[in-house]
Design an enzyme around this catalytic site. Structure first.
Site: not given
Lengths: 307, 306
Positions: B143, B242, B206
């Site tokens: 991430d 996400k 995300k």
């Protein structure tokens, strides 16, 4: 629910004589629920029409659902640690403040109780009892701990002491008979002991309960400490006793079947069930520090000491 | 799917469409009013559970805490049969090895935040090194955070190149690109950053690090999902989504699921294409699942703390 409708009630009067004036349309109060320091309508959208003795509809009353109860428990859980941590002095002040606010609105409460069928004398007695009961429990706020704590003699070299601590969340079904005095009598001992409360109002006196919420709301009581629902015992009683996040439940009615099922449900998470059905709420016997202690756990601490 | 050269050519972050904020909010408010009950609710709760990236990103995290979280990820609530394991555990790079060892053979993936998370305020060399190190330690997913300062200054090429370089450093690991929408100010910027990240090679986009408020919101997620949908129409490539941070109730999680179904379609209703970055959500989902099965409202006292 056969009586449930969404009509607008024709006429609400709480003593200001609006119904007598032909030139002016009275402004009617919408009776809602009291959850987390706010006055939401029931999420179910259901209402029942409340009628006076002559059969005139005087208000629409929310018929709360299990989801309103669930939201109340969330609010009560959130508020509980902060309320329990408030000093005894502060809690006492706030409960006394509730009494002051109620006293200041006594005429409104008397009129509203009369609209729900009480005689003027009976309504006066209800309000007087409620105010006095609040003052009584405000006084106990910083005293019950002293009376019910103990230093215990033990055989080892420990300083051993016990003191009461609030159970947490109390779900109460208020007495049917006394719309105000009964309501106050179940709320006050729970709150003064640091618990947070969800209470189902009397089905006969729902209006008083919601107007009492306005009193709570102006008394510096933190949001979520007291949550008031109007609706039916038949629908909600089982949720009051089987919710796993409720620590004690109070039933002020006398229905044997309801009591049995409450006791069974309470066993799910070993919450404490209390049945106050035989109480005369207008008598001084209805108030006692033991009512506070019903909703306390006793914590005992062993503290090592030298000789 | 349509893949004509015209739409590929015209699909660029340089001409991202403008976003109608009022329209987005109206669409969101419609999507949040669906009623999901009984078996559908139970299925949705379990699906949401399987899409969780169980996350702990605190400076006070220890190997012990991460091990505990991994056990929870594999066995969320053993006393009820049929509750799936979560999709992944998300930790800082120095705890990847611990997580990887604990999760061995369970199918639960390890995600690591990298590139000077959460601020991204470092140079590219350090960011790439950190990424390679996290992958080496065993991370299945990385991430990364984008350089918001550069993005807001209009240096889109810089941000694009950085994402592409990190993607390269990931090797076979999946790359999730955190836009930190709470710092992007407008939905137009969210759309542009989404387009940019996807074109630079993101496998997932995300919303947030969870360190900045506001974190994930439904309107921001809708804009990102629309970008994913348009990208898919233009290129035929699926990109995952996400939302992370601030999603702590089952009710909200189900609203997100409705939004995916209605925006990008059934194919994305799978842990390979949609994740929730959350920690408190796990217990709320469990409480709701048990409530559906027993009919009794639950208390957090009876569920493991993670």
């Amino acid at each position: 629910m056969a009586t449930t409708k969404q009509n607008v009630a024709r006429n609400v009067t709480t003593g200001n004589g609006a119904e007598n004036s032909s030139s002016r349309i009275g402004v009617m109060k919408t009776y809602k629920l009291y959850i987390d320091g706010k006055f939401p309508r029931t999420e179910s959208g259901r209402y029942s029409i409340f009628t006076d003795a002559k059969g005139h509809s005087i208000a629409n009353v929310c018929v709360a659902s299990r989801k309103d109860f669930r939201e109340s428990v969330v609010a009560a859980r959130k508020a509980q640690p902060g309320w329990a941590a408030a000093s005894a002095y502060n809690k006492g002040q706030i409960v006394y403040r509730i009494a002051e606010m109620l006293e200041g609105r006594r005429d409104q409460f008397v009129a509203e109780l009369m609209h729900q069928g009480l005689s003027s004398a009976a309504a006066e007695l209800e309000v007087n009892t409620a105010v006095d009961r609040l003052v009584y429990y405000a006084g106990w706020s910083d005293k019950y701990q002293q009376v019910f704590s103990a230093v215990n003699p033990v055989a080892s070299s420990h300083f051993n002491f016990s003191l009461p601590e609030p159970m947490g969340i109390v779900a109460a079904i208020a007495p049917e008979s006394n719309g105000l005095a009964g309501l106050v009598s179940v709320i006050a001992p729970a709150v003064v002991g640091g618990n947070t409360v969800i209470v189902l109002a009397s089905e006969k006196f729902p209006l008083t309960a919601i107007t009492f919420a306005e009193v709570l709301h102006t008394s510096d009581l933190p949001a979520g400490v007291v949550n008031i629902l109007t609706g039916t015992q038949k629908e909600l009683a089982s949720y009051f006793s089987n919710h796993m996040d409720v620590n004690a439940c109070i039933y002020a009615g006398t229905n044997q079947v309801a009591m049995k099922s409450m006791e069974e449900n309470a066993a799910l998470n070993v919450k404490r069930p209390y049945f106050y059905g035989k109480t005369n709420w207008l008598s001084e016997d209805a108030q006692s520090p033991y009512r506070i202690m019903d909703l306390q756990e006793t914590k005992t601490t062993w503290h090592p000491i030298g000789q | 799917m349509m893949k004509d050269s015209h739409s590929v050519m015209s699909y660029s972050y340089l001409n991202s469409p403008a976003i109608d904020q009022v329209g987005v909010e109206e669409r969101v408010s419609r999507l949040t009013k669906r009623s999901i009950k009984k078996e559908s609710k139970l299925a949705a709760l379990k699906l949401a559970m399987s899409m969780l990236d169980l996350t702990t990103l605190e400076a006070r995290d220890t190997p012990g805490k991460v091990r505990q979280l991994c056990i929870k990820a594999m066995h969320p609530h053993e006393s009820v049969i049929g509750i799936p394991a979560v999709a992944a555990v998300c930790v800082y790079p120095n705890l990847v090895r611990v997580a990887k060892e604990t999760l061995q053979g369970s199918g639960v993936k390890v995600a690591a935040v990298a590139t000077a998370f959460p601020s991204g305020m470092s140079n590219r060399k350090v960011k790439l090194e950190e990424t390679r190190w996290a992958v080496n330690e065993g991370a299945d997913e990385i991430d990364m955070v984008i350089s918001r300062g550069r993005f807001l200054a209009g240096e889109y090429d810089f941000v694009f190149d950085e994402i592409a370089a990190v993607k390269d450093a990931c090797g076979t690991a999946h790359l999730k690109v955190i836009l930190e929408t709470g710092e992007l100010s407008t939905l137009d910027n969210v759309r542009k950053a989404s387009d940019l990240a996807m074109q630079a090679g993101a496998d997932f986009i995300k919303t947030s690090t969870g360190k900045i408020q506001p974190a994930a919101t439904l309107p921001v997620t809708l804009v990102m999902l629309e970008a994913i949908r348009d990208y898919y129409y233009a290129t035929g490539k699926m990109v995952g989504m996400k939302p992370a941070g601030g999603i702590s109730t089952s009710k909200l999680a189900l609203q997100y699921l409705v939004m995916i179904r209605e925006t990008v379609g059934q194919a994305w209703l799978h842990p390979d294409w949609f994740r929730f970055g959350a920690s408190a959500l796990a217990n709320d989902l469990l409480m709701q699942i048990v409530k559906e099965q027993t009919g009794v409202y639950q208390s957090i006292d009876y569920f493991s703390k993670d």
